[in-house]
Structure formats: C-alpha cells, structure tokens
Design a protein around this motif. Structure first.
Motif: not given
Ligand SMILES: [Zn+2]
Length: 262
Positions: A1-6, A119-126, A130-131, A133-137
């Motif tokens: 349920m981690s919608k947002f990670f920094v 990102c090699p782990i989190h992929g593209t913005l799209a 989809k998850r 997590q658009g504001l995460s990085f």
C-alpha cells in the motif's frame, strides 16, 4: 500500500515546522536578491495542502487551491502572508508584470523532475502513475536527475549566458535570466522544450512552454519532503546530495535527529 515513497530522511513537514521555518529560518535577504534580478513586479503563490493534506483547519476549503499573493508592500509582508497560510509550497510567477498587471515577459525555466526520469527499478512516469506513485521518487532517479541537470546546463550554455540552477526539493530547476529569453514567444518556447525532450532530458514541458508559470521560490521550504529549495553553483551540483547536504536541510530536522539519537 505504499502509494508515496521518497528517499529516506525526507518526510512532510508539520504545520508547526512550517511555522518555525518561515518565522526563523527563511532567508528573506537571499529571496530579495533573487527577486531583484527580475526587472518588474513579481507575483507569489502558495498551495496550502494539496499533496500533503496538511493544512490549518481554517483553510480547509482552500487547501488545494493555488492562492496568488499579488498584494503586498514588501517581501517582509509576503513572509507574513506565508506565515498566515502555513503552506506546503511557495512559488513565484515567472511572468514579469508592469504596475497595470500586463505581462512584460516570462522567465524561461526548465524543470528536471525525478518523476520524469525512467528508473531501472520504478520504470517510466506512466508506470509510476499506474501504481498511483506519480509524485514518488527514489535516490536513483535523484542521481539521474542531477546528471541530466548538468548536461542540460551545458547544452543551454551554448545559447544562453545567465543560467541558475536551483535544487527544488525534488528535482532541479534551471532558470534562464538572459534578457532575450524573457521575450521568447509561445511558439519559440514550445520549440525549445521539444528539442530538449528529443535529446532525452526528463523535463516537464509545461514549465518550459510557459503553460505552467509558477516555479518554486528559491529558499522556500518544500513541505512534502522537508527540504529547502536552494540555488547551487554549477560546480556544486555533482557532489550535492539532498539527503544529507546541510544547506538544504531545515533546522527542525536536525533538532529531531538530536532528540532521537540521545
Ligand atoms: Zn526509482
């Protein structure tokens, strides 16, 4: 349920922390020297709690609104208004205004955002969207954003001479302060943005094209991650680490660290 990670160590600032920052740490002199580079009237803006959902109860109805601060006596007055709202974010409008409110021109800017970096782990913005997590990085995206900022700075340096880099709290902004850049029309800005994107830079085209006129105010607090937006010299960018660099870490985080480690 981690919608947002920094990255670790970054977290939203509380209302008390925002208050402490704008009352005792916000460097108004530095803000003044930044704003004074602009030849005309500047409008400011705040967003109280759109992303963090942290806002003073009295502003609940306006917590997601962009509130424009265009009536102020001086920067101290702007600071007082910020302390009233205790916003998660403070911006300025890149347009330069005459006293009659007509725009004279617009500062050109580039927003190299970690979310736009593949990102090699989190992929593209799209993928991230989809998850939800658009504001995460993550740290890898930050590191890649830094490299891109250096590359873009060098590329822009072939055309412009007065460039400033600002760590925004998430990614990096490049501001172009050359007089002729203020006079670019919409079509020319769109051309510049697509040329930069075509070269693989992960910029937010809306900012460069001018559709999104607001840009984070240097020296303000990024309330989502508790980092101070700070200008960086070009030679500082490479070694700059927003996770540990003291000059972008607000005092309230250091105080927190002291109490937890004792
Ligand atoms: Zn990532």
């Amino acid at each position: 349920m981690s919608k947002f990670f920094v990255p670790e160590g970054m977290r939203p600032a509380t209302l008390e922390e925002r208050k402490e920052f704008y009352n005792s740490e916000f460097n108004l002199e530095a803000v003044a020297s930044w704003i004074n580079m602009r030849k005309g009237k500047t409008k400011f803006a705040v967003i109280i709690g759109r992303h963090t959902k942290i806002f003073p109860e009295e502003f609940k109805a306006d917590s997601e609104t962009t509130i424009i601060l265009d009536e102020y006596v001086d920067l101290e007055d702007v600071r007082r208004q910020i302390v009233d709202f205790l916003p998660e974010a403070v911006y300025y409008d890149r347009n330069i205004y005459f006293e009659n409110d007509h725009a004279l021109g617009q500062e050109l800017a580039f927003d190299v955002d970690p979310e736009n970096i593949v990102c090699p782990i989190h992929g593209t913005l799209a993928d991230k969207m989809k998850r939800r997590q658009g504001l995460s990085f993550c740290e890898i995206e930050l590191e890649l954003a830094k490299k891109q900022t250096i590359g873009l700075y060098e590329k822009l340096g072939e055309q412009f001479s007065d460039l400033r880099v600002v760590y925004s709290g998430r990614g990096f902004h490049i501001h172009v302060l050359d007089q002729e850049a203020y006079a670019l029309n919409a079509e020319e800005r769109i051309k510049i943005a697509s040329a930069v994107k075509a070269e693989g830079f992960g910029i937010d085209a809306w900012v460069t094209e001018g559709e999104m006129r607001l840009i984070r105010l240097p020296y303000s607090l990024h309330g989502m991650v508790s980092r101070i937006a700070i200008p960086l010299k070009k030679k500082e960018i490479e070694k700059f680490n927003p996770i540990s660099d003291k000059k972008c870490i607000p005092k309230f985080l250091n105080e927190g660290k002291r109490t937890t480690s004792s």
